[in-house]
Scaffold this motif. Structure first.
Motif, PDB file in Angstrom:
ATOM      1  N   LEU A 144      36.455  43.552  55.246  1.00 24.02           N
ATOM      2  CA  LEU A 144      36.304  42.331  56.043  1.00 24.02           C
ATOM      3  C   LEU A 144      35.481  41.337  55.232  1.00 24.02           C
ATOM      4  O   LEU A 144      34.332  41.608  54.893  1.00 24.02           O
ATOM      5  N   ASP A 145      36.068  40.197  54.927  1.00 19.70           N
ATOM      6  CA  ASP A 145      35.388  39.189  54.113  1.00 19.70           C
ATOM      7  C   ASP A 145      35.998  37.834  54.443  1.00 19.70           C
ATOM      8  O   ASP A 145      37.185  37.740  54.772  1.00 19.70           O
ATOM      9  N   ASP A 146      35.182  36.772  54.356  1.00 15.99           N
ATOM     10  CA  ASP A 146      35.685  35.422  54.617  1.00 15.99           C
ATOM     11  C   ASP A 146      36.225  34.759  53.357  1.00 15.99           C
ATOM     12  O   ASP A 146      36.767  33.655  53.421  1.00 15.99           O
ATOM     13  N   THR A 147      36.089  35.404  52.196  1.00 16.05           N
ATOM     14  CA  THR A 147      36.499  34.813  50.919  1.00 16.05           C
ATOM     15  C   THR A 147      37.525  35.698  50.244  1.00 16.05           C
ATOM     16  O   THR A 147      37.212  36.819  49.832  1.00 16.05           O
ATOM     17  N   GLU A 148      38.747  35.176  50.103  1.00 16.71           N
ATOM     18  CA  GLU A 148      39.832  35.978  49.555  1.00 16.71           C
ATOM     19  C   GLU A 148      39.769  36.104  48.043  1.00 16.71           C
ATOM     20  O   GLU A 148      40.030  37.179  47.484  1.00 16.71           O
ATOM     21  N   TYR A 149      39.388  35.023  47.347  1.00 12.01           N
ATOM     22  CA  TYR A 149      39.530  35.026  45.888  1.00 12.01           C
ATOM     23  C   TYR A 149      38.605  36.020  45.190  1.00 12.01           C
ATOM     24  O   TYR A 149      38.828  36.362  44.024  1.00 12.01           O
ATOM     25  N   VAL A 150      37.565  36.511  45.866  1.00 16.74           N
ATOM     26  CA  VAL A 150      36.680  37.488  45.220  1.00 16.74           C
ATOM     27  C   VAL A 150      37.268  38.896  45.240  1.00 16.74           C
ATOM     28  O   VAL A 150      36.725  39.815  44.628  1.00 16.74           O
ATOM     29  N   TRP A 151      38.398  39.065  45.937  1.00 12.06           N
ATOM     30  CA  TRP A 151      39.033  40.378  46.032  1.00 12.06           C
ATOM     31  C   TRP A 151      40.389  40.384  45.325  1.00 12.06           C
ATOM     32  O   TRP A 151      41.381  40.884  45.847  1.00 12.06           O
ATOM     33  N   GLN A 152      40.452  39.822  44.126  1.00  9.52           N
ATOM     34  CA  GLN A 152      41.720  39.684  43.419  1.00  9.52           C
ATOM     35  C   GLN A 152      42.445  41.017  43.228  1.00  9.52           C
ATOM     36  O   GLN A 152      43.674  41.074  43.285  1.00  9.52           O
ATOM     37  N   LYS A 153      41.713  42.079  43.005  1.00  8.73           N
ATOM     38  CA  LYS A 153      42.340  43.374  42.722  1.00  8.73           C
ATOM     39  C   LYS A 153      42.601  44.208  43.978  1.00  8.73           C
ATOM     40  O   LYS A 153      43.245  45.259  43.901  1.00  8.73           O
ATOM     41  N   HIS A 154      42.104  43.729  45.112  1.00 12.46           N
ATOM     42  CA  HIS A 154      42.214  44.561  46.320  1.00 12.46           C
ATOM     43  C   HIS A 154      42.607  43.737  47.551  1.00 12.46           C
ATOM     44  O   HIS A 154      42.122  43.990  48.651  1.00 12.46           O
ATOM     45  N   LYS A 155      43.514  42.779  47.361  1.00 14.83           N
ATOM     46  CA  LYS A 155      43.937  41.938  48.481  1.00 14.83           C
ATOM     47  C   LYS A 155      44.642  42.741  49.571  1.00 14.83           C
ATOM     48  O   LYS A 155      44.626  42.357  50.741  1.00 14.83           O
ATOM     49  N   GLU A 156      45.267  43.839  49.185  1.00 16.25           N
ATOM     50  CA  GLU A 156      45.993  44.658  50.171  1.00 16.25           C
ATOM     51  C   GLU A 156      45.047  45.351  51.142  1.00 16.25           C
ATOM     52  O   GLU A 156      45.469  45.780  52.214  1.00 16.25           O
ATOM     53  N   ASN A 157      43.783  45.471  50.770  1.00 18.29           N
ATOM     54  CA  ASN A 157      42.781  46.087  51.653  1.00 18.29           C
ATOM     55  C   ASN A 157      42.073  45.068  52.534  1.00 18.29           C
ATOM     56  O   ASN A 157      41.319  45.447  53.440  1.00 18.29           O
TER      57      ASN A 157
END
Length: 337
Positions: A144-157
């Motif tokens: 759960l996060d409000d910022t998508e771009y910091v999870w480039q390798k784990h967007k599916e989670n």
């Protein structure tokens, strides 16, 4: 962070638990520096409210850091219920000392997090978060996060959260803050209550609807993807002057978001189109939608569906320029959030 060993994974699954990675700022809380408090917030006595000795208060002063922190409504109930389904970690790009102080506010009894607090000093890549700090959790983790771009390798989670802007300093470019308006999210149907329901569904599908597949072979990522695709299933969207004319619409965030939610997106209208997405009612496609009694709505409808994980009432997201402009307040509210 130590690797989740095979035995620990087995124990988690035996206890019917997954892993939940929780961002702090704008997800569970909102913080501001004392010197950034606005004049209106000072007049409303926000600092004195944070200093009251009330066990049920949600506003706190972090004295050693010269900061105020506001807990998001429903966060305590959220953590209590989520802890029955998940092994929970805090993961922030903030400093370790700050993360630990916030963990104490969220979990004063040290029941939920213990030492499972990850900060910027634990990150293995600058300006990026990754599940490599909890090795072995990729197939079990919901983020759960409000910022998508910091999870480039784990967007599916990732489950993207509506940003929580309580203090004025947090929303200088989007009107008055919740604090200045003397308002807040509702406990009953705010962002955390909504996402708790989503987490319950993910948990049920993972553990109860995967009959025939060994628990150790199951993966939470396809569950998240499938649930997301159900939100706008059966909807066919056309966008009208929403994107710059020199850009390929298929590469735009809003187009991709709609497709991830299960909608079919296309460039031209035809009888099978169900929704026309526009920012003004005067375009040719917008007029076509009105003439053929199709849904004509603002792009914020897609964002709201994405945050709420349910198809939202179309009438709450009218396009400026329509004679009937019902729901304008709803659009303004979503824009503010």
């Amino acid at each position: 962070m130590d690797r989740l060993s095979g035995s620990e994974v087995k124990n988690l699954l035996r206890e019917r638990k997954l892993v939940l990675i929780l961002d702090l700022d704008h997800t569970l809380i909102n913080s501001t520096r004392l010197h950034d408090i606005s004049a209106a917030e000072m007049d409303l006595g926000i600092q004195s409210a944070a200093s009251k000795n009330d066990p049920d208060r949600s506003l706190f002063t972090l004295q050693g850091m010269c900061m105020l922190t506001k807990l998001r409504p429903f966060v305590r109930k959220f953590l209590e219920e989520a802890s029955n389904m998940f092994e929970m970690y805090i993961y922030t790009m903030g400093f370790k000392a700050y993360a630990i102080e916030i963990a104490k506010l969220l979990d004063p009894g040290n029941v939920y997090f213990d030492s499972k607090v990850i900060s910027n000093s634990d990150c293995t890549q600058q300006h990026q978060k990754g599940l490599d700090v909890v090795p072995g959790a990729d197939s079990l983790a919901v983020v759960l996060d409000d910022t998508e771009y910091v999870w480039q390798k784990h967007k599916e989670n990732l489950i993207l959260m509506e940003r929580y802007h309580y203090f004025a300093a947090s929303c200088r470019h989007s009107g008055q803050s919740l604090s200045e308006l003397m308002q807040d999210e509702r406990e009953s149907d705010g962002a955390l209550a909504t996402i708790l329901d989503v987490l319950k569904r993910i948990h049920t599908i993972f553990f109860d609807l995967g009959v025939g597949t060994a628990l150790s072979s199951r993966d939470v990522r396809p569950v998240i993807k499938r649930m997301r695709q159900e939100v706008l299933q059966g909807c066919k969207l056309v966008f009208s002057r929403v994107f710059p004319s020199d850009c390929r619409p298929q590469h735009q965030i809003m187009w991709k978001m709609a497709e991830q939610l299960g909608a079919v997106c296309c460039s031209e209208v035809d009888p099978s189109v169900t929704h026309v997405v526009a920012v003004h009612a005067g375009t040719e496609k917008a007029r076509w939608a009105v003439k053929h009694k199709k849904f004509l709505l603002h792009p914020r409808w897609i964002e709201a569906c994405n945050y709420r994980w349910h198809r939202q009432p179309e009438e709450d997201f009218p396009v400026p320029g329509l004679k009937e402009d019902k729901g304008k307040e709803k659009v303004a509210e979503i824009a503010h959030l």
